[in-house]
Design an enzyme around this catalytic site. Sequence first.
Site, PDB file in Angstrom:
ATOM      1  N   GLY A 140       0.839  -1.180   0.000  1.00  0.00           N
ATOM      2  CA  GLY A 140       0.000   0.000   0.000  1.00  0.00           C
ATOM      3  C   GLY A 140       0.881   1.240   0.000  1.00  0.00           C
ATOM      4  O   GLY A 140       2.053   1.174   0.406  1.00  0.00           O
ATOM      5  N   GLN A 146       2.817   9.912   1.792  1.00  0.00           N
ATOM      6  CA  GLN A 146       4.110   9.220   1.694  1.00  0.00           C
ATOM      7  C   GLN A 146       4.904   9.653   0.468  1.00  0.00           C
ATOM      8  O   GLN A 146       6.116   9.427   0.414  1.00  0.00           O
ATOM      9  CB  GLN A 146       3.902   7.703   1.640  1.00  0.00           C
ATOM     10  N   CYS A 187       6.190  -0.524   6.929  1.00  0.00           N
ATOM     11  CA  CYS A 187       5.763   0.682   6.214  1.00  0.00           C
ATOM     12  C   CYS A 187       6.925   1.187   5.369  1.00  0.00           C
ATOM     13  O   CYS A 187       8.063   1.221   5.853  1.00  0.00           O
ATOM     14  CB  CYS A 187       5.342   1.749   7.229  1.00  0.00           C
ATOM     15  N   LEU A 188       6.640   1.591   4.132  1.00  0.00           N
ATOM     16  CA  LEU A 188       7.716   2.076   3.256  1.00  0.00           C
ATOM     17  C   LEU A 188       8.340   3.362   3.796  1.00  0.00           C
ATOM     18  O   LEU A 188       9.462   3.686   3.440  1.00  0.00           O
ATOM     19  CB  LEU A 188       7.179   2.314   1.844  1.00  0.00           C
ATOM     20  N   HIS A 230      -4.231   0.969   7.775  1.00  0.00           N
ATOM     21  CA  HIS A 230      -2.875   1.554   7.759  1.00  0.00           C
ATOM     22  C   HIS A 230      -2.821   2.737   6.783  1.00  0.00           C
ATOM     23  O   HIS A 230      -2.262   3.793   7.111  1.00  0.00           O
ATOM     24  CB  HIS A 230      -1.888   0.443   7.359  1.00  0.00           C
ATOM     25  N   GLU A 231      -3.416   2.555   5.598  1.00  0.00           N
ATOM     26  CA  GLU A 231      -3.326   3.603   4.573  1.00  0.00           C
ATOM     27  C   GLU A 231      -4.216   4.801   4.907  1.00  0.00           C
ATOM     28  O   GLU A 231      -3.820   5.947   4.694  1.00  0.00           O
ATOM     29  CB  GLU A 231      -3.670   3.037   3.192  1.00  0.00           C
ATOM     30  N   HIS A 285      -2.416   6.952   7.222  1.00  0.00           N
ATOM     31  CA  HIS A 285      -1.446   7.852   6.578  1.00  0.00           C
ATOM     32  C   HIS A 285      -2.120   9.141   6.121  1.00  0.00           C
ATOM     33  O   HIS A 285      -1.537  10.221   6.243  1.00  0.00           O
ATOM     34  CB  HIS A 285      -0.817   7.179   5.353  1.00  0.00           C
TER      35      HIS A 285
END
Length: 171
Positions: free
Chosen positions: A49, A54, A103-104, A145-146, A149
């Site tokens: 994701g 991000q 997480c990226l 999670h997204e 963000h």
Amino acid sequence: MAILKVARLGHPALRHKASDVEVKDIKAGKFQPLIDDMIETMHAYEGVGLAGPQVHLPLRIFVFEVEERVAKRRGIPQLGAGVFFNAVYEPDGDETITDWEGCLSVPFLGGEVPRYKRIKLRGVDHEGKGASIEVDSFTARIFQHEVDHTDGRVYLDRMPDLTTLGYTIVL
Ligand code: NI
């Protein structure tokens, strides 16, 4: 298509609440190049994701995909590539599951995070149409999670026990 620069933990871009996008701009196709770039970026970093903040965009957009080989390796459900705009969720029941997340924007680390087992997500799809879906298990985890963000949160904020935080490769 381009691989976008991913903001890492500590960058203020990750901590601002993002704004809704204009549905007429989605319908006009203005976001398609961004969607393509975000999916390419997610693939390049082997994520499941990626959200607007991000990639330094304060917009409520996120993309997702769990490819077959990633699903097999990590033991999570496969999920076709997609995008949601202006998404919010509400829990469907009180049940939570604690599982590992990465997480990226927090590379090389992972930790255990409790999330709602089932959620109802409302948003806007790639054509600018209202979308409402019910999801569970790891798919529900990805979406929570997204959406976090786009609210300026990262998974570390949701961890009740930081002793589970660690590097994904331990030498
Ligand atoms: Ni993330």
